[in-house]
Each structure stands twice: as structure tokens, then as C-alpha cells.
Design an enzyme around this catalytic site. Structure first.
Site, PDB file in Angstrom:
ATOM      1  N   GLY A  10       0.823  -1.206   0.000  1.00  0.00           N
ATOM      2  CA  GLY A  10       0.000   0.000   0.000  1.00  0.00           C
ATOM      3  C   GLY A  10       0.858   1.257   0.000  1.00  0.00           C
ATOM      4  N   ARG A  71       0.996  -5.189  -5.112  1.00  0.00           N
ATOM      5  CA  ARG A  71       1.147  -6.233  -4.095  1.00  0.00           C
ATOM      6  C   ARG A  71       1.655  -7.532  -4.713  1.00  0.00           C
ATOM      7  NH1 ARG A  71      -0.836  -4.323   0.599  1.00  0.00           N
ATOM      8  NH2 ARG A  71      -2.406  -2.661   0.527  1.00  0.00           N
ATOM      9  N   ASP A 103       5.418  -5.692   5.745  1.00  0.00           N
ATOM     10  CA  ASP A 103       5.864  -7.054   6.015  1.00  0.00           C
ATOM     11  C   ASP A 103       5.778  -7.959   4.795  1.00  0.00           C
ATOM     12  OD1 ASP A 103       3.117  -6.943   6.048  1.00  0.00           O
ATOM     13  OD2 ASP A 103       2.862  -8.127   7.863  1.00  0.00           O
ATOM     14  N   THR A 126       4.641   1.440   6.778  1.00  0.00           N
ATOM     15  CA  THR A 126       3.270   1.051   7.083  1.00  0.00           C
ATOM     16  C   THR A 126       2.560   2.190   7.791  1.00  0.00           C
ATOM     17  OG1 THR A 126       1.895  -0.353   8.508  1.00  0.00           O
ATOM     18  CG2 THR A 126       4.211  -0.153   9.121  1.00  0.00           C
ATOM     19  N   ILE A 127       1.420   2.624   7.253  1.00  0.00           N
ATOM     20  CA  ILE A 127       0.679   3.666   7.971  1.00  0.00           C
ATOM     21  C   ILE A 127       0.030   3.095   9.226  1.00  0.00           C
ATOM     22  CG2 ILE A 127       0.217   5.018   5.889  1.00  0.00           C
ATOM     23  CD1 ILE A 127      -2.719   4.061   6.123  1.00  0.00           C
ATOM     24  N   ASP A 128      -0.119   1.758   9.284  1.00  0.00           N
ATOM     25  CA  ASP A 128      -0.743   1.136  10.457  1.00  0.00           C
ATOM     26  C   ASP A 128       0.169   1.136  11.680  1.00  0.00           C
ATOM     27  OD1 ASP A 128      -3.069   0.597   9.108  1.00  0.00           O
ATOM     28  OD2 ASP A 128      -2.510  -1.438   8.571  1.00  0.00           O
ATOM     29  N   ASP A 130       2.443  -0.971  12.516  1.00  0.00           N
ATOM     30  CA  ASP A 130       2.332  -2.301  13.106  1.00  0.00           C
ATOM     31  C   ASP A 130       3.572  -3.179  12.939  1.00  0.00           C
ATOM     32  OD1 ASP A 130       2.123  -2.666  10.401  1.00  0.00           O
ATOM     33  OD2 ASP A 130       0.259  -3.815  10.461  1.00  0.00           O
ATOM     34  N   ARG A 163     -26.753  13.172  16.373  1.00  0.00           N
ATOM     35  CA  ARG A 163     -26.473  11.800  15.970  1.00  0.00           C
ATOM     36  C   ARG A 163     -25.247  11.231  16.672  1.00  0.00           C
ATOM     37  NH1 ARG A 163     -26.883  13.078   9.523  1.00  0.00           N
ATOM     38  NH2 ARG A 163     -29.133  12.714   9.247  1.00  0.00           N
ATOM     39  N   MET A 170      -8.508   2.698   9.140  1.00  0.00           N
ATOM     40  CA  MET A 170      -7.666   1.557   8.794  1.00  0.00           C
ATOM     41  C   MET A 170      -7.052   0.981  10.066  1.00  0.00           C
ATOM     42  SD  MET A 170      -5.825   2.511   5.182  1.00  0.00           S
ATOM     43  CE  MET A 170      -6.776   2.360   3.670  1.00  0.00           C
ATOM     44  N   GLY A 171      -6.610  -0.238   9.965  1.00  0.00           N
ATOM     45  CA  GLY A 171      -6.040  -0.948  11.103  1.00  0.00           C
ATOM     46  C   GLY A 171      -6.449  -2.401  11.033  1.00  0.00           C
ATOM     47  N   ARG A 172      -5.795  -3.144  10.136  1.00  0.00           N
ATOM     48  CA  ARG A 172      -6.161  -4.541   9.896  1.00  0.00           C
ATOM     49  C   ARG A 172      -5.987  -5.408  11.139  1.00  0.00           C
ATOM     50  NH1 ARG A 172      -6.745  -7.474   5.362  1.00  0.00           N
ATOM     51  NH2 ARG A 172      -6.095  -5.680   4.116  1.00  0.00           N
ATOM     52  N   GLU A 223     -10.747  -1.029  11.490  1.00  0.00           N
ATOM     53  CA  GLU A 223     -11.401  -1.997  10.608  1.00  0.00           C
ATOM     54  C   GLU A 223     -11.224  -3.435  11.072  1.00  0.00           C
ATOM     55  OE1 GLU A 223      -9.632  -1.726   6.742  1.00  0.00           O
ATOM     56  OE2 GLU A 223      -7.587  -1.862   7.517  1.00  0.00           O
ATOM     57  N   ARG A 265     -24.957   7.115  12.194  1.00  0.00           N
ATOM     58  CA  ARG A 265     -24.418   7.037  10.840  1.00  0.00           C
ATOM     59  C   ARG A 265     -22.992   6.488  10.877  1.00  0.00           C
ATOM     60  NH1 ARG A 265     -28.957   7.591   9.958  1.00  0.00           N
ATOM     61  NH2 ARG A 265     -30.048   9.120   8.630  1.00  0.00           N
ATOM     62  N   HIS A 271      -9.226   4.891   2.013  1.00  0.00           N
ATOM     63  CA  HIS A 271      -7.952   5.288   1.425  1.00  0.00           C
ATOM     64  C   HIS A 271      -7.648   6.772   1.536  1.00  0.00           C
ATOM     65  CE1 HIS A 271      -8.405   1.252  -0.235  1.00  0.00           C
ATOM     66  NE2 HIS A 271      -7.099   1.271  -0.400  1.00  0.00           N
ATOM     67  N   GLN A 273      -6.933   8.009   4.161  1.00  0.00           N
ATOM     68  CA  GLN A 273      -5.852   7.997   5.149  1.00  0.00           C
ATOM     69  C   GLN A 273      -4.486   7.771   4.518  1.00  0.00           C
ATOM     70  OE1 GLN A 273      -7.565   5.497   8.709  1.00  0.00           O
ATOM     71  NE2 GLN A 273      -8.868   5.273   6.901  1.00  0.00           N
TER      72      GLN A 273
END
Length: 350
Positions: A10, A71, A103, A126-128, A130, A163, A170-172, A223, A265, A271, A273
Site C-alpha cells: 500500500g 502487491r 511485512d 506502514t501507515i498502520d 504495526d 447523531r 484503517m487498522g487490519r 477496521e 451514521r 484510502h 488515510q
């Protein structure tokens, strides 16, 4: 020296700043750089472009990657793709290859080092946030700031319509983005993969904090957050092939609205992010990573990957152990959870 560069996986803000700094370090030493297009796919197909100081010097604030990304994993078709990759590597007469990725991308690099002793230096991306290789990865700060800006815009419409808005980030497998952005915007609740979803507590907090002075709420959810209640597991999205997460935000919103009768809501930032210009922090970090990787190449310290620990740039061996996952430091989550307060009310005796 003749050095190849590729960016895989990514995209994220800061990749072009890395490319810029590697090119500059190698050029200052009298070498030249070649860009491999679209990650490992470019080396399999032999698609490259020259990289000069003149054309890369203004890239520091540009998002994405001028080299493109994919990928592609050559080991998925090892009988054809791996020999092609090696043939093109030899034809380009490369002395080294700088691999910038997460990774998966760096995992391919590990196999090529082990199988064929290819002269590779890795840069984690990695933006995550991780990977254990780094305390913080470039792109992460930008992603958090994008989420913060988005939520501040969402808050005004949440207030206007009374509301609850569930924001899916994101954050698998980790909750770094959700937790940091949630803390920064004062989210009413944060859900991350490292902490099982406690639906009764979530609902209790939202009900308790809804007053005439605060008639809206923001719930942040990564996510990869997951239920533990067997009855709720059926509500989770089920991928059919390669896990493409997403949908947990809509599931949480449905539960909140059904159980509380408060209009709810969902907004999936997705994306957004990944895109846009990197923050000053990420520009500096990416530059430091690129310069460090270039120096490792010049010193012929191959089979290594750049690391960041306690604000110090260093390196370690590039192997599967180094690519271990880094879950969210729950100390941050516990600080955030101070604000998910629901008072304890003892049961009265009848």
C-alpha cells in the site's frame, strides 16, 4: 554504485521523500539510482526508469510514490516470476536494491536474500504502525492527522442532527490509528483489534454521556476490531478470498441505533488515510530513513533493514523475526479509556 529502488504494498505519505533521500545519498557518493516500477512486478517484468537528483529533489512534500506500487509477490509463481526477477536484476547490473515496504514486501526481500544472497537493504513502511522495527513509521502521523481533520468536520453535522457517528479507520490487525486519532478528537469510545468489543459497555457509555449539553457522540473503530459474543459474530463481514477488511463500522452503527434508538451514521475513511502530502514529522522521518538506507548500501551492509528505536536510526538483520507484528501499546488505550466512563451503580436491595 548502481542502486535500484522499489516501493511495494500500500502507498503512504513519505515514500517520495524516502526516494529523494536515497537518490541524494547515492549521488553524493558518485553512484546512480534506478527506479523499479510497481514494486516486485517491475523487477519481474523489467520495467524501470532512471532516477536523478534533479528530478527527485522537489519530491519531499509529494504524497504517494512516483515509482508506483503493487502487491505482486514473485513467490506466488516461483517457477516463472523468480527466474525473471533474477534475470532482470542481473541485466540491470545492479550493485544493490533498496526495498521500501511493509511485512509482505520485505518478506519477499527476506526470501531473496536467503535463497540467492541478493544485495538488499530494507526500509519499513506502514501507515498502520504495526511493525516492531520502528517505534513510529512514516505515514502514520499523516494518517492520524487526516482522521483528526475528518472527524472535526463530522462533529459539526453530528451536533446539528443529534447523531452518533461511527468512524471506521484503517487498522487490519492493530489499533494505532484509531486509538491515536480517537484520543486527539476526544472520541466518546474507541474500538481496536487488541481489545474485544464490549457492546453493553459501549451502549452504557453512550447513554450515560448523552445529556442536554452533549447530544451527539463520536465512536472510532479500527477496521480489524472484532466481536467476542457468538451472537454478534454473525454480523461481521465475511471475506471470500484475500482478507479485505471493512464493514465493522456499519455493524456497530446498526447495533447502536437498534439498542439506543439514537440516529446513527457510519463514515468509512478508507484510502483517504493513505493520500495527500505528508506531515512535517513524516517528511523528516522518511528523509532520515532514506539517508540511513543509502549509507548502508554504500557500506555494503546488505541483508539489513533500517530501524527506529528511542528516536535513534539504526539497523538490524532483515529476517522474518525482524518483521514481527507490533500491536497497539495498551498503555495508550488505557489512557483513552479513562474517558469511556460509565459510573458503577450498585443494585438496591428489594
Amino acid at each position: 554504485m548502481k542502486v535500484g529502488l522499489l516501493t511495494g504494498g500500500g502507498d503512504c505519505p513519505g515514500l517520495n521523500a524516502v526516494i529523494r533521500s536515497v537518490v541524494r545519498r547515492i549521488a553524493n557518493a558518485g553512484g546512480e539510482c534506478v527506479g523499479v516500477l510497481e514494486g516486485w512486478r517491475g523487477l519481474v517484468r523489467g520495467n524501470t526508469r532512471p532516477l536523478s537528483v534533479a528530478e527527485t529533489d522537489a519530491l519531499i512534500g509529494l504524497g504517494g510514490t512516483i515509482l508506483g506500487s503493487s502487491r505482486t509477490n514473485p513467490y506466488k509463481n516461483p517457477e516463472t516470476d523468480v527466474p525473471l526477477l533474477r534475470r532482470h536484476f542481473a541485466a540491470l547490473e545492479l550493485d544493490a536494491l533498496v526495498v521500501i515496504g511493509g511485512d509482505d514486501t520485505l518478506g519477499v526481500a527476506v526470501r531473496l536474500i536467503n535463497d540467492f544472497e541478493l544485495p538488499i537493504v530494507g526500509i519499513p513502511k506502514t501507515i498502520d504502525n504495526d511493525l516492531k522495527l520502528v517505534d513510529f513509521s512514516f505515514g502514520f502521523d499523516t494518517a492520524v492527522n487526516v482522521v483528526v481533520e475528518s472527524v472535526e468536520r463530522l462533529r459539526t453535522t453530528a451536533e446539528s442532527h443529534r447523531r452518533v457517528i461511527v468512524v471506521e479507520t484503517m487498522g487490519r490487525s492493530t489499533g494505532w490509528i484509531a486509538c491515536f486519532a480517537g484520543m486527539a478528537v476526544g472520541a466518546d469510545y474507541i474500538l481496536v483489534p487488541e481489545v474485544p468489543i464490549d457492546v453493553p459497555h459501549l451502549l452504557g457509555v453512550l447513554k450515560y454521556h448523552r445529556t442536554p449539553f452533549k447530544n451527539h457522540a463520536i465512536v472510532m473503530v479500527a477496521e480489524g476490531a472484532r466481536y467476542t459474543d457468538p451472537e454478534l459474530l454473525a454480523l461481521e463481514p465475511r471475506p471470500f478470498s484475500h482478507p479485505r477488511l471493512g464493514g465493522i463500522g456499519a455493524s456497530i452503527a446498526e447495533i447502536i441505533e437498534r439498542q439506543t434508538r439514537i440516529e446513527t451514521r457510519t463514515v468509512v475513511l478508507g484510502h483517504l488515510q493513505r493520500g495527500g502530502a505528508p506531515t512535517a514529522h513524516d517528511r523528516i522521518l522518511a528523509t532520515r530513513f532514506g539517508l540511513a538506507a543509502g549509507e548502508l548500501v554504500l557500506q555494503r551492509r546488505f541483508g539489513t533493514v533500517v530501524t527506529l528505536k528511542d528516536a535513534r536510526i539504526s539497523e538490524t538483520s532483515l529476517n522474518t523475526t525482524a518483521l514481527a507484528n507490533c500491536p497497539l501499546d495498551l498503555g495508550f488505550y488505557q489512557d483513552a479509556a479513562t474517558f469511556f466512563y460509565e459510573p458503577y451503580e450498585p443494585k438496591t436491595k428489594e
